[in-house]
Design an enzyme around this catalytic site. Structure first.
Site, PDB file in Angstrom:
ATOM      1  CD  GLU A 169      32.004 -84.704  17.579  1.00  0.00           C
ATOM      2  OE1 GLU A 169      33.065 -84.382  17.003  1.00  0.00           O
ATOM      3  OE2 GLU A 169      31.907 -84.823  18.810  1.00  0.00           O
ATOM      4  CG  ASP A 204      36.774 -86.691  14.772  1.00  0.00           C
ATOM      5  OD1 ASP A 204      36.879 -85.837  13.873  1.00  0.00           O
ATOM      6  OD2 ASP A 204      37.716 -86.985  15.530  1.00  0.00           O
ATOM      7  CG  ASP A 220      29.924 -81.165  16.474  1.00  0.00           C
ATOM      8  OD1 ASP A 220      31.070 -81.264  16.008  1.00  0.00           O
ATOM      9  OD2 ASP A 220      29.651 -80.468  17.477  1.00  0.00           O
ATOM     10  CD  GLU A 229      33.312 -84.779  12.948  1.00  0.00           C
ATOM     11  OE1 GLU A 229      34.418 -84.508  12.452  1.00  0.00           O
ATOM     12  OE2 GLU A 229      33.006 -84.508  14.133  1.00  0.00           O
TER      13      GLU A 229
END
Length: 232
Positions: free
Chosen positions: A47, A51, A120, A123
């Site tokens: 994650e 991101d 999450d 990502e």
């Protein structure tokens, strides 16, 4: 293991990509509640990477799509597009919830927490695509599934205080400070005057029948003055 393999096959078909390293895809779907212990493998590191890949893909597209937009407007649009709300909405549109691997207690969490988990996982999935297929494939995934959100009209903004806070974080690394300057009028109809202050930026004042309204007005003044919102 057979059920997990079938699940991963279904996800591969859903996103239109296959994975030679199925462990990456499995990891991107694994919440920390599935295995206890500090070193248990889950999607958190994925994650973190996803991101950043998502942010780069979105920033790259916004830079091209809005060639005359100031940095402040680009930052606000970026923050909206990579927010937990948006990422969770993408997860729901893809139906990713049924692929998340978690412990049974996850079902007991509040809606806000499960929203963050779905965000999450999106990502982490982007990170898995990036590691397996490269940045181009990850960017294509983002462009496909963020779609019309990338060029949404300014009416898609959040409230002025939220947008100013995110812009201020990008600009100076801290949120605005609001100060009450004056309170006038009778108790049943007060008028508040508040200033919004950001390091290195000229302050602005706003008036309203509540401190919240006055803060909102001051925030909007800065947003328009700095070119983050169009004047009008």
């Amino acid at each position: 293991m057979v059920e997990l393999t079938k699940s991963l096959d279904g996800l591969e078909k859903l996103i239109g990509l296959s994975f030679k390293d199925s462990h990456r895809l499995e990891l991107a779907l694994t919440h920390s509640s599935l295995k206890q212990g500090r070193d248990a493998a889950n999607y958190e590191r994925m994650e973190f990477l996803g991101d950043r890949v998502l942010g780069l893909a979105i920033a790259e597209r916004l830079f091209v799509e809005f060639p005359t937009a100031p940095e402040g407007e680009l930052s606000v649009r970026l923050n909206m597009l990579v927010s937990a709300e948006t990422c969770a909405a993408i997860a729901d549109e893809l139906g990713l919830g049924r692929y998340i691997r978690h412990g049974g207690e996850l079902t007991k969490l509040a809606a806000q927490r499960t929203r963050n988990i779905r965000a999450d996982v999106v990502e982490a999935l982007i990170a898995a695509i990036y590691l397996e297929h490269g940045y181009g494939a990850a960017r294509d995934f983002v462009m496909k599934h963020w779609g019309s959100r990338l060029t949404a009209p300014a009416s898609a903004r959040r409230d002025p205080k939220t947008e100013l806070q995110e812009w201020a974080h990008q600009k100076v690394g801290r949120p605005p400070a609001y100060a009450l300057i004056d309170r006038s009028g009778p108790d049943h109809e007060p008028l508040f005057t508040v200033s919004a202050n950001i390091d290195g930026i000229a302050p602005a004042t706003g008036k309203g029948r509540s401190k919240r309204q006055a803060e909102t007005a001051a925030a909007e003044t800065i947003l328009r003055r700095e070119g983050i919102w169009p004047k009008g």
